[in-house]
Motif scaffolding. Sequence first.
Motif, short mmCIF file in Angstrom:
data_model
loop_
_atom_site.label_atom_id
_atom_site.label_comp_id
_atom_site.label_asym_id
_atom_site.label_seq_id
_atom_site.Cartn_x
_atom_site.Cartn_y
_atom_site.Cartn_z
N ILE A 20 57.99 89.40 -36.83
CA ILE A 20 58.69 88.73 -35.72
C ILE A 20 57.59 88.21 -34.80
N MET A 21 57.40 86.91 -34.84
CA MET A 21 56.29 86.29 -34.10
C MET A 21 56.76 86.08 -32.66
N ASP A 22 56.50 87.06 -31.81
CA ASP A 22 57.07 86.99 -30.45
C ASP A 22 55.97 86.90 -29.39
N GLY A 23 56.31 86.29 -28.26
CA GLY A 23 55.42 86.30 -27.10
C GLY A 23 54.73 84.97 -26.79
N ASN A 24 55.12 83.92 -27.49
CA ASN A 24 54.50 82.61 -27.23
C ASN A 24 54.73 82.15 -25.79
N GLY A 25 55.98 82.31 -25.33
CA GLY A 25 56.35 81.84 -23.99
C GLY A 25 55.57 82.58 -22.92
N ARG A 26 55.51 83.92 -23.03
CA ARG A 26 54.80 84.72 -22.03
C ARG A 26 53.30 84.41 -22.06
N TRP A 27 52.77 84.23 -23.25
CA TRP A 27 51.34 83.90 -23.40
C TRP A 27 51.02 82.63 -22.62
N ASP A 34 53.16 75.56 -19.85
CA ASP A 34 54.53 75.44 -20.33
C ASP A 34 54.73 76.27 -21.60
N ARG A 35 55.95 76.76 -21.82
CA ARG A 35 56.24 77.58 -23.01
C ARG A 35 55.83 76.89 -24.31
N LEU A 36 56.00 75.57 -24.36
CA LEU A 36 55.67 74.84 -25.60
C LEU A 36 54.19 74.95 -25.95
N GLY A 38 52.50 77.58 -25.68
CA GLY A 38 52.40 78.83 -26.43
C GLY A 38 52.82 78.65 -27.88
N HIS A 39 53.90 77.93 -28.09
CA HIS A 39 54.36 77.68 -29.48
C HIS A 39 53.28 76.92 -30.25
N PHE A 40 52.70 75.95 -29.58
CA PHE A 40 51.66 75.13 -30.19
C PHE A 40 50.50 76.02 -30.66
N TYR A 64 59.48 85.18 -38.95
CA TYR A 64 60.68 84.83 -38.17
C TYR A 64 60.24 83.78 -37.15
N ALA A 65 60.63 82.55 -37.40
CA ALA A 65 60.17 81.43 -36.57
C ALA A 65 61.22 80.95 -35.58
N PHE A 66 62.50 81.14 -35.95
CA PHE A 66 63.57 80.62 -35.09
C PHE A 66 64.87 81.33 -35.47
N GLU A 69 70.17 82.54 -32.54
CA GLU A 69 70.36 82.62 -31.08
C GLU A 69 69.40 81.70 -30.32
N ASN A 70 68.27 81.38 -30.94
CA ASN A 70 67.29 80.51 -30.27
C ASN A 70 67.82 79.09 -30.04
N TRP A 71 68.90 78.71 -30.73
CA TRP A 71 69.50 77.39 -30.47
C TRP A 71 70.00 77.28 -29.04
N ASP A 72 70.25 78.44 -28.40
CA ASP A 72 70.77 78.42 -27.02
C ASP A 72 69.67 78.28 -25.97
N ARG A 73 68.44 78.13 -26.38
CA ARG A 73 67.36 77.91 -25.40
C ARG A 73 67.47 76.52 -24.81
N PRO A 74 66.74 76.26 -23.70
CA PRO A 74 66.80 74.92 -23.10
C PRO A 74 66.50 73.84 -24.14
N TYR A 76 64.90 71.06 -24.22
CA TYR A 76 63.54 70.53 -24.43
C TYR A 76 62.71 71.49 -25.29
N GLU A 77 62.98 72.81 -25.15
CA GLU A 77 62.22 73.77 -25.95
C GLU A 77 62.65 73.72 -27.42
N VAL A 78 63.97 73.59 -27.65
CA VAL A 78 64.47 73.50 -29.02
C VAL A 78 63.92 72.25 -29.70
N GLY A 80 61.25 70.57 -28.87
CA GLY A 80 59.80 70.75 -29.02
C GLY A 80 59.48 71.61 -30.24
N LEU A 81 60.26 72.67 -30.44
CA LEU A 81 60.03 73.56 -31.58
C LEU A 81 60.31 72.85 -32.90
N MET A 82 61.36 72.04 -32.94
CA MET A 82 61.69 71.30 -34.17
C MET A 82 60.58 70.30 -34.50
C1 IPE Z 1 58.50 83.56 -30.10
O1 IPE Z 1 58.04 83.49 -28.80
C2 IPE Z 1 58.83 82.20 -30.69
C3 IPE Z 1 60.28 81.92 -30.79
C4 IPE Z 1 61.25 82.76 -30.53
C5 IPE Z 1 60.64 80.59 -31.22
P1 IPE Z 1 59.02 83.40 -27.57
O2 IPE Z 1 59.32 81.96 -27.31
O3 IPE Z 1 60.21 84.26 -27.78
O4 IPE Z 1 58.11 83.96 -26.40
P2 IPE Z 1 58.54 84.98 -25.27
O5 IPE Z 1 59.16 86.16 -25.95
O6 IPE Z 1 59.51 84.26 -24.40
O7 IPE Z 1 57.26 85.33 -24.59
#
Ligand code: IPE
Length: 251
Positions: A20-27, A34-36, A38-40, A64-66, A69-74, A76-78, A80-82
Amino acid sequence: MSDLLSQIDKTRLPRHIAIIMDGNGRWAKEQGQDRLFGHFHGVESVRNIVEGCAELGVEYLTLYAFSTENWDRPEYEVVGLMELLVSTIRGEVESLHKNNIRLHVIGDMNMLPDYARKELEEALAYTQNNTGLNLVMALSYSGRWELLNAVKSIAHKVKKGELAVEDIDQDTLQQHLVTSGLPDPELMIRTSGEYRISNFLLYQLAYAELYFTQVRWPDFRKQHLYEAIIDYQGRERRFGKTGEQMKELSH
Ligand code: IPE
Ligand code: IPE
Ligand code: MG
């Protein structure tokens, strides 16, 4: 790092690692970005870990990339991820192929925008005969979505008279999951300090060893993977039996 690598018992590697690749946004936020952003940067970690697993000889890596439930994110983030998904696949497919890596996708592909689905389908076809690492991308995936679909397709078969209720067993259920044909993960890693499954591989993780690290996904590198594998190799997997029984079985 080479020291960590030498501590790994190559004869007892997990066949299948799920992450589960988590923490991009917080990083990203921690750096005032911007959260994107982190994804980058998370893409570099994907590259590094895919390479690490291929070098070790791990057979399956599921990322686990998406989630559904992640479809409910803002929006611009969805979006950007696509876009990141498509540009990454486009940029990496040749290198995956050269390294004999076969790409798989699990998840609700119908939810993906057409341009993303098309790009993925091409990459799947392009790498389908490769025999090295199986890289499984969980995209628009959730365990509950998967189990619901499995129940529906089994019910259809019963209704059409193709399957008798008495004949439904664990194998039947497994064959109707999107992971049919893949072994269950022995090791599941989640980055960034959250201690939950978040709807990932609910059925398949039944006996997986779970490993949690504070490291945020964009900082996760081979050395962290090695640490997780060493930790895994130090555990006793009992599958409901006693420790004594397991020792007898290993003799
Ligand atoms: C994981 O990082 C990537 C996806 C869920 C697409 P997050 O975007 O969940 O980052 P945090 O958990 O908000 O820090
Ligand atoms: C899980 O992470 C999904 C992916 C890493 C793709 P989330 O960040 O979406 O999970 P929660 O919301 O913290 O449980
Ligand atoms: Mg998260």
